[in-house]
Design a protein around this motif. Structure first.
Motif, PDB file in Angstrom:
ATOM      1  N   CYS A   1       0.820  -1.204   0.000  1.00  0.00           N
ATOM      2  CA  CYS A   1       0.000   0.000   0.000  1.00  0.00           C
ATOM      3  C   CYS A   1       0.860   1.263   0.000  1.00  0.00           C
ATOM      4  N   ALA A   2       1.823   1.307   0.930  1.00  0.00           N
ATOM      5  CA  ALA A   2       2.669   2.495   1.060  1.00  0.00           C
ATOM      6  C   ALA A   2       3.482   2.717  -0.210  1.00  0.00           C
ATOM      7  N   GLY A   3       3.999   1.642  -0.783  1.00  0.00           N
ATOM      8  CA  GLY A   3       4.783   1.756  -2.009  1.00  0.00           C
ATOM      9  C   GLY A   3       3.964   2.338  -3.149  1.00  0.00           C
ATOM     10  N   ILE A   4       2.748   1.801  -3.325  1.00  0.00           N
ATOM     11  CA  ILE A   4       1.887   2.278  -4.409  1.00  0.00           C
ATOM     12  C   ILE A   4       1.544   3.753  -4.199  1.00  0.00           C
ATOM     13  N   VAL A   5       1.160   4.086  -2.973  1.00  0.00           N
ATOM     14  CA  VAL A   5       0.773   5.474  -2.696  1.00  0.00           C
ATOM     15  C   VAL A   5       1.963   6.420  -2.909  1.00  0.00           C
TER      16      VAL A   5
ATOM     17  N   MET B   1       9.825  -1.677   0.452  1.00  0.00           N
ATOM     18  CA  MET B   1      10.762  -2.518   1.202  1.00  0.00           C
ATOM     19  C   MET B   1      10.835  -2.097   2.669  1.00  0.00           C
ATOM     20  N   VAL B   2      11.029  -0.791   2.873  1.00  0.00           N
ATOM     21  CA  VAL B   2      11.186  -0.288   4.240  1.00  0.00           C
ATOM     22  C   VAL B   2       9.939  -0.594   5.064  1.00  0.00           C
ATOM     23  N   VAL B   3       8.777  -0.252   4.537  1.00  0.00           N
ATOM     24  CA  VAL B   3       7.534  -0.471   5.286  1.00  0.00           C
ATOM     25  C   VAL B   3       7.283  -1.963   5.498  1.00  0.00           C
ATOM     26  N   SER B   4       7.608  -2.772   4.504  1.00  0.00           N
ATOM     27  CA  SER B   4       7.408  -4.219   4.653  1.00  0.00           C
ATOM     28  C   SER B   4       8.262  -4.771   5.778  1.00  0.00           C
ATOM     29  N   LEU B   5       9.521  -4.343   5.814  1.00  0.00           N
ATOM     30  CA  LEU B   5      10.408  -4.828   6.872  1.00  0.00           C
ATOM     31  C   LEU B   5       9.905  -4.374   8.244  1.00  0.00           C
ATOM     32  N   ALA B   6       9.445  -3.115   8.302  1.00  0.00           N
ATOM     33  CA  ALA B   6       8.981  -2.565   9.571  1.00  0.00           C
ATOM     34  C   ALA B   6       7.713  -3.248  10.071  1.00  0.00           C
TER      35      ALA B   6
ATOM     36  N   VAL C   1      11.345   6.299 -13.881  1.00  0.00           N
ATOM     37  CA  VAL C   1      12.274   5.430 -13.174  1.00  0.00           C
ATOM     38  C   VAL C   1      12.399   5.863 -11.711  1.00  0.00           C
ATOM     39  N   ILE C   2      12.387   7.177 -11.502  1.00  0.00           N
ATOM     40  CA  ILE C   2      12.506   7.698 -10.128  1.00  0.00           C
ATOM     41  C   ILE C   2      11.312   7.282  -9.269  1.00  0.00           C
ATOM     42  N   SER C   3      10.108   7.455  -9.828  1.00  0.00           N
ATOM     43  CA  SER C   3       8.909   7.081  -9.075  1.00  0.00           C
ATOM     44  C   SER C   3       8.943   5.603  -8.715  1.00  0.00           C
TER      45      SER C   3
ATOM     46  N   ASN D   1       8.973   4.071  -5.007  1.00  0.00           N
ATOM     47  CA  ASN D   1       7.985   3.044  -4.710  1.00  0.00           C
ATOM     48  C   ASN D   1       8.649   1.811  -4.089  1.00  0.00           C
ATOM     49  N   LEU D   2       9.707   1.330  -4.736  1.00  0.00           N
ATOM     50  CA  LEU D   2      10.398   0.123  -4.272  1.00  0.00           C
ATOM     51  C   LEU D   2      11.007   0.321  -2.889  1.00  0.00           C
ATOM     52  N   VAL D   3      11.627   1.486  -2.687  1.00  0.00           N
ATOM     53  CA  VAL D   3      12.271   1.751  -1.401  1.00  0.00           C
ATOM     54  C   VAL D   3      11.223   1.769  -0.293  1.00  0.00           C
ATOM     55  N   VAL D   4      10.152   2.522  -0.508  1.00  0.00           N
ATOM     56  CA  VAL D   4       9.093   2.613   0.509  1.00  0.00           C
ATOM     57  C   VAL D   4       8.484   1.240   0.773  1.00  0.00           C
TER      58      VAL D   4
END
Lengths: 497, 65
Positions: free
Chosen positions: A422-426, A471-476, A460-462, A466-469
């Protein structure tokens, strides 16, 4: 009423007739209406998918790109072929899962995989946000085609209204069955028209293909290749890759995969479809011929190059056939788009917000959403101005943002949680909107970078954000999500409405 | 199975990876500028490659159920 118009309306009536006839003997519940009861073979699915590729954009926009931009236009050939290579692998996976869990819309897939109806709402909203500008583009194209082919006797506004009303009525009655039948008529028509124009025009005006290209080359020696800056090689590669990833993420394309009767349909499709994209080659030929024969079309006017050249060259009855083919290229994708938007709105937004809604109510609501979305689109078509182009570019970037969450969901041990998805998409969509509205490019962000990176598609930036968010939120959130996530496999059949 | 993955990468390499070398107008082949011809050739090769993949893919036999 000239001959051209009579032919165009003749084909419109034929399309409506076929659409209505196609529903005969079928009980039109939501599954029949939106995914054709999952019984379509290779041919139908092929035409449905091709129906979404050969839209007014291909017909008018393909020649417009060749006319206005030259070499960079060839990216369209590249991305469609490569998207089908990807489709060989992901098509069967989507289909298999959709069939097992009786999915009806694209958001269903995410709801079921991540066991989160809320994610379904996010995906629905992303889809509708991307789809409406796409419908607007089809309506605009429809208006251009009919008003040009009528030699100005029907205004573009009137044409848009006629098109929108026919589309709505036909879709509400026939659903995807109508689209499939019309898609076949459309593709046969467009095949004949495009092949004919693409071969006839260069020979008629230049005596052959090579003389035509040589003339273009002589007038502008860099026109037929990728330029050193701007739409350069790095632009080409990054844009093709982003578009390939986004290709199956369009809600209507995703939905069309559900309608297949088995998974080999997609594998066979990936063999036929690349060859089929060569039809675009002939559209390019027309665009290049128009370059020297109807010179001076600036900016958005380049969309008229194919029709203007045809009107200059042919009798009205041939223009009528070209116009009819063009009209059908707006109708088929338009109907698929409208259907995908209304199915996901009624099922994944209304259905979640009001859990007491029955399947029958949702089915009725889905059909009632069609005229509403059509009206909204007509409104923006008539009053939107230039912002639409911006919106459309945004649309492709928006659907691409669904890709990371999608591809992780196919893995056996998905490390992404529903919160992460969810966070990545948003985050991805928010950055797409910011970038599009402020017209940011990698060049304006980092002026010091070498040109090769500056030309890279800013999408590419978006995707990276998206990928970073994600990953981070998933790990958290891994611990919170771990428990319900494992159970989800067992119960998600019931989770889906 | 691995050879199948490799085959599917070929179109990507052929179309995108070769761009710096094929981005030119001459020689004209089949009436088309070289750059366009190259892409067209790879579109056809892509169909061909996917045909081979289809023939070799063990999943195909399970797919018609």
């Amino acid at each position: 009423m000239n001959v051209a118009l009579i032919i165009i309306f003749g084909f419109l009536l034929l399309a409506i007739y076929l659409g209505i006839r196609a529903t005969r003997g079928k009980k039109m519940d939501l599954e029949q209406w939106s995914v054709g009861g999952r019984g379509f073979g290779t041919i139908f699915v092929f035409f449905l998918m091709a129906g979404e590729i050969y839209t007014t954009f291909t017909f008018l926009g393909g020649s417009a790109w060749a006319y206005g931009k030259g070499g960079p236009a060839f990216y369209i050939l590249a991305y469609i072929s490569l998207a089908y290579v990807l489709g060989y692998w992901i098509g069967p996976q989507i289909w298999r899962y959709a069939k097992k869990h009786k999915l009806m819309s694209q958001p269903d897939f995410f709801v079921s995989k991540y066991n989160s109806p809320f994610l379904g709402i996010v995906v629905s909203c992303a889809g509708v946000l991307a789809i409406v500008p796409y419908i607007i583009l089809q309506f605009k194209g429809l208006g251009i085609i009919v008003s040009e082919a009528s030699y100005g006797s029907i205004s573009s506004t009137a044409a848009i209204w006629i098109g929108a009303i026919s589309l709505t009525v036909y879709l509400m009655i026939s659903g995807i069955h109508g689209s499939a039948w019309t898609a076949i008529v459309k593709d046969i028509m467009i095949f004949i028209v495009v092949l004919f124009l693409g071969i006839y025009m260069p020979f008629h005006y230049y005596g052959g293909l090579q003389p035509m290209f040589e003339a273009v080359h002589q007038a502008n020696p860099t026109f037929l290749t990728l330029p050193k800056t701007g739409l350069s090689i790095s632009w080409f590669i990054s844009t093709v890759m982003l578009t390939v990833l986004g290709f199956y993420m369009w809600p209507h394309t995703f939905n069309a995969t559900y309608s297949a009767e088995n998974e080999n349909v997609f594998r066979k499709n990936s063999i036929i479809s690349p060859i089929y994209t060569l039809m675009l080659l002939f559209v390019f030929f027309v665009g290049f011929t128009a370059l020297m024969q109807v010179p001076g079309l600036q900016g958005a006017e380049a969309d008229l190059s194919l029709l203007r050249l045809s009107i200059q060259t042919f009798d009205p009855w041939i223009v009528g056939f070209i116009g009819a083919a063009g009209l059908l290229t707006a109708l088929v994708p338009g109907s698929m788009l409208l259907m995908a938007a209304s199915t996901s709105l009624s099922k994944n937004v209304y259905g979640v917000l009001f859990p007491s809604a029955t399947g029958k109510q949702i089915s009725i609501l889905a059909k009632c959403c069609v005229p509403v979305i059509a009206l909204v689109s007509v409104y923006f078509t008539l009053h939107g101005g230039n912002t639409i182009v911006t919106l459309l570019l945004m649309g492709y970037s928006i659907v691409t943002q669904l890709f990371p969450a999608f591809i992780f969901s196919l893995m056996k041990n998905n490390i992404v949680t529903k919160y992460g998805a969810c966070a990545g998409i948003v985050a991805g969509i928010a950055s797409v909107m910011y970038i599009t509205i402020t017209e940011t490019t990698l060049g304006t962000l980092f002026p010091a970078l070498p040109q090769i990176i500056k030309d890279t598609n800013v999408g590419v930036i978006s995707l990276f954000i998206n990928l970073v968010v994600l990953m981070v939120v998933s790990l958290a959130t891994k611990k919170i999500a771990a428990q319900p996530h494992f159970e989800s496999e067992a119960v998600d059949g019931k989770q889906v409405l | 199975m691995k050879i199948l993955y490799f085959l599917c990468l070929l179109p990507f390499v052929g179309i995108l990876g070769s761009l710096p070398f094929v981005n030119k107008v001459t020689p004209f082949i089949l009436g088309m500028p070289f750059f366009l011809f190259w892409i067209v050739m790879w579109v056809i090769l892509t169909s061909f490659i996917m045909g081979i993949v289809y023939k070799l893919d063990p999943a195909v036999r399970g797919g018609d159920k």
